[in-house]
Write an enzyme that holds these catalytic residues in place. Sequence first.
Site, PDB file in Angstrom:
ATOM      1  N   GLY A  23       0.803  -1.224   0.000  1.00 36.77           N
ATOM      2  CA  GLY A  23       0.000   0.000   0.000  1.00 36.77           C
ATOM      3  C   GLY A  23       0.832   1.269   0.000  1.00 36.77           C
ATOM      4  N   GLY A  27       0.785   9.877  -0.890  1.00 36.40           N
ATOM      5  CA  GLY A  27      -0.122  10.538   0.042  1.00 36.40           C
ATOM      6  C   GLY A  27      -0.509   9.661   1.226  1.00 36.40           C
ATOM      7  N   GLY A  30       1.959   4.295   3.696  1.00 34.80           N
ATOM      8  CA  GLY A  30       2.908   3.360   3.095  1.00 34.80           C
ATOM      9  C   GLY A  30       3.968   4.088   2.279  1.00 34.80           C
ATOM     10  N   SER A 152      -5.014  -0.026  14.538  1.00 38.60           N
ATOM     11  CA  SER A 152      -5.681   1.275  14.687  1.00 38.60           C
ATOM     12  C   SER A 152      -6.281   1.368  16.081  1.00 38.60           C
ATOM     13  CB  SER A 152      -6.800   1.363  13.644  1.00 38.60           C
ATOM     14  OG  SER A 152      -7.694   2.397  13.941  1.00 38.60           O
ATOM     15  N   TYR A 178     -14.719  -2.858  10.354  1.00 42.23           N
ATOM     16  CA  TYR A 178     -13.372  -2.261  10.287  1.00 42.23           C
ATOM     17  C   TYR A 178     -12.662  -2.453  11.630  1.00 42.23           C
ATOM     18  CZ  TYR A 178      -9.522   1.066   9.891  1.00 42.23           C
ATOM     19  OH  TYR A 178      -8.261   1.634   9.878  1.00 42.23           O
TER      20      TYR A 178
HETATM   21  N1  LIG Z   1      -4.855   7.304   8.226  1.00 43.50           N
HETATM   22  C1  LIG Z   1      -5.216   7.016   9.492  1.00 43.50           C
HETATM   23  O1  LIG Z   1      -5.574   7.896  10.279  1.00 43.50           O
HETATM   24  C2  LIG Z   1      -5.185   5.594   9.963  1.00 43.50           C
HETATM   25  C3  LIG Z   1      -5.585   5.347  11.276  1.00 43.50           C
HETATM   26  C4  LIG Z   1      -5.490   4.045  11.783  1.00 43.50           C
HETATM   27  C5  LIG Z   1      -5.004   3.035  10.990  1.00 43.50           C
HETATM   28  N2  LIG Z   1      -4.653   3.299   9.697  1.00 43.50           N
HETATM   29  C6  LIG Z   1      -4.144   2.167   8.881  1.00 43.50           C
HETATM   30  O2  LIG Z   1      -3.037   2.573   8.107  1.00 43.50           O
HETATM   31  C7  LIG Z   1      -2.943   1.777   6.933  1.00 43.50           C
HETATM   32  C8  LIG Z   1      -2.655   2.667   5.739  1.00 43.50           C
HETATM   33  O3  LIG Z   1      -3.761   3.507   5.508  1.00 43.50           O
HETATM   34  P1  LIG Z   1      -3.651   4.990   4.923  1.00 43.50           P
HETATM   35  O4  LIG Z   1      -4.221   5.883   5.949  1.00 43.50           O
HETATM   36  O5  LIG Z   1      -2.326   5.269   4.358  1.00 43.50           O
HETATM   37  O6  LIG Z   1      -4.761   4.885   3.751  1.00 43.50           O
HETATM   38  P2  LIG Z   1      -4.705   5.161   2.196  1.00 43.50           P
HETATM   39  O7  LIG Z   1      -4.120   6.490   1.896  1.00 43.50           O
HETATM   40  O8  LIG Z   1      -6.120   4.896   1.724  1.00 43.50           O
HETATM   41  O9  LIG Z   1      -3.728   4.028   1.646  1.00 43.50           O
HETATM   42  C9  LIG Z   1      -4.117   2.682   1.664  1.00 43.50           C
HETATM   43  C10 LIG Z   1      -3.208   1.862   0.780  1.00 43.50           C
HETATM   44  O10 LIG Z   1      -3.684   0.508   0.770  1.00 43.50           O
HETATM   45  C11 LIG Z   1      -3.795   0.092  -0.570  1.00 43.50           C
HETATM   46  N3  LIG Z   1      -4.793  -0.960  -0.757  1.00 43.50           N
HETATM   47  C12 LIG Z   1      -6.123  -0.906  -0.503  1.00 43.50           C
HETATM   48  N4  LIG Z   1      -6.705  -2.046  -0.860  1.00 43.50           N
HETATM   49  C13 LIG Z   1      -5.740  -2.846  -1.365  1.00 43.50           C
HETATM   50  C14 LIG Z   1      -5.727  -4.140  -1.924  1.00 43.50           C
HETATM   51  N5  LIG Z   1      -6.851  -4.869  -2.082  1.00 43.50           N
HETATM   52  N6  LIG Z   1      -4.563  -4.651  -2.347  1.00 43.50           N
HETATM   53  C15 LIG Z   1      -3.413  -3.942  -2.230  1.00 43.50           C
HETATM   54  N7  LIG Z   1      -3.368  -2.699  -1.730  1.00 43.50           N
HETATM   55  C16 LIG Z   1      -4.523  -2.156  -1.305  1.00 43.50           C
HETATM   56  C17 LIG Z   1      -4.171   1.344  -1.325  1.00 43.50           C
HETATM   57  O11 LIG Z   1      -3.961   1.177  -2.707  1.00 43.50           O
HETATM   58  P3  LIG Z   1      -4.810   2.034  -3.796  1.00 43.50           P
HETATM   59  O12 LIG Z   1      -4.209   3.398  -3.789  1.00 43.50           O
HETATM   60  O13 LIG Z   1      -4.578   1.281  -5.054  1.00 43.50           O
HETATM   61  O14 LIG Z   1      -6.236   2.038  -3.340  1.00 43.50           O
HETATM   62  C18 LIG Z   1      -3.214   2.331  -0.678  1.00 43.50           C
HETATM   63  O15 LIG Z   1      -1.930   2.198  -1.227  1.00 43.50           O
HETATM   64  C19 LIG Z   1      -4.247   0.984   6.853  1.00 43.50           C
HETATM   65  O16 LIG Z   1      -4.003  -0.348   7.273  1.00 43.50           O
HETATM   66  C20 LIG Z   1      -5.161   1.681   7.856  1.00 43.50           C
HETATM   67  O17 LIG Z   1      -6.104   0.806   8.439  1.00 43.50           O
HETATM   68  C21 LIG Z   1      -4.719   4.552   9.163  1.00 43.50           C
END
Ligand SMILES: NC(=O)c1ccc[n+]([C@@H]2O[C@H](COP(=O)([O-])OP(=O)(O)OC[C@H]3O[C@@H](n4cnc5c(N)ncnc54)[C@H](OP(=O)(O)O)[C@@H]3O)[C@@H](O)[C@H]2O)c1
Length: 309
Positions: A23, A27, A30, A152, A178
């Site tokens: 991922g 932005g 990851g 989370s 979730y």
């Molecule tokens: N942001 C927060 O406040 C927050 C809080 C708690 C936990 N988290 C955790 O942090 C992690 C990263 O989230 P983020 O905030 O960076 O969200 P994000 O910006 O939406 O990034 C999510 C990443 O996961 C990828 N992804 C989604 N579905 C996928 C699939 N089926 N196969 C492969 N890749 C996939 C997305 O790819 P695409 O771009 O192709 O969709 C994107 O690269 C997640 O596990 C989330 O639960 C985030």
Amino acid sequence: MSRDAWTTADIPDLTGRTALVTGPTLGGLGWFTALELARAGARVALAGRTPDKLDAAAAAIRDEVPGASLETLVVDLADLASVRTAAAEAAGLGPLHLLVNNAGIMATPYRRTVDRLESQLATNHFGPFLLTGLLLDQLVASGDGRVVTLSSQMHRVARSAPLGDPHERRRYSRWRVYGQTKLANLLFTFELDRRLRRAGLPVQAMAAHPGFAGTHLVVNGQLSSTQGRVASIMDAAVRAVSQPAHAGAWPTLMAATEDLPGGTYVGPSGLGQGSGAPGIVGATALAHDEMAQRRLWELSEKTVDLTWP
Ligand SMILES: NC(=O)c1ccc[n+]([C@@H]2O[C@H](COP(=O)([O-])OP(=O)(O)OC[C@H]3O[C@@H](n4cnc5c(N)ncnc54)[C@H](OP(=O)(O)O)[C@@H]3O)[C@@H](O)[C@H]2O)c1
């Protein structure tokens, strides 16, 4: 912030080490994780489902770190066959020092995957479970492997572990599910670390959470797209009330590189763990329930058809 607070300046030289980050879209957490690992000298494999986004992520890292050693790997974590294909391709990377199970989706509408699994549980838990199992030999081969899985604060809303038949359709609440997937990330981490120690394998399992960080997670979950005016407005609203995405990656980076005991959970140390410098944090009693950990492990092995370690 105290003088002792962990910062990215604490990341050691990672030259000669290989990391795989799922991922890594621009932005998101990851991408910032991959960027800092590359900046510290690691060879980084960017693993995501959209080839164009992987290329854009790699190009943006090279803008910041000229000469970064990067690979790309296509994997759809919501498709178990895709995970198996990607893992076979990842064998070419050789020994793996770090796997960051970062990719995830949040509060999406009900959807079943090609494997007839609910999509949040498939993407956030079963896919990473299978990927980790298939990459274990390479993690062991490094002699000093580590798995970091993103959870989370939302794991706290889960009242039970997702232990029912995952192929059966049941009443769906997108936020409840979730929360259960993020609880599953902790149950998985603690059980994995115990199994690795029991087997005497040189791999540690850690968990991390970013607090609340300004990424595309909300728009991806609610709109299934980051394009268009509504998505921009929603993204801006999230950024206004959260910490920047780069800071959200710090707990992951600390869990990935700091000398810590296996099974450590890292998150922001500010108010309500929403933001701030990373530190060791606690999880709910349910996350530490060893019976739930073992039952989820056995259910996951059956679901993805892989028994490990
Ligand atoms: N942001 C927060 O406040 C927050 C809080 C708690 C936990 N988290 C955790 O942090 C992690 C990263 O989230 P983020 O905030 O960076 O969200 P994000 O910006 O939406 O990034 C999510 C990443 O996961 C990828 N992804 C989604 N579905 C996928 C699939 N089926 N196969 C492969 N890749 C996939 C997305 O790819 P695409 O771009 O192709 O969709 C994107 O690269 C997640 O596990 C989330 O639960 C985030």
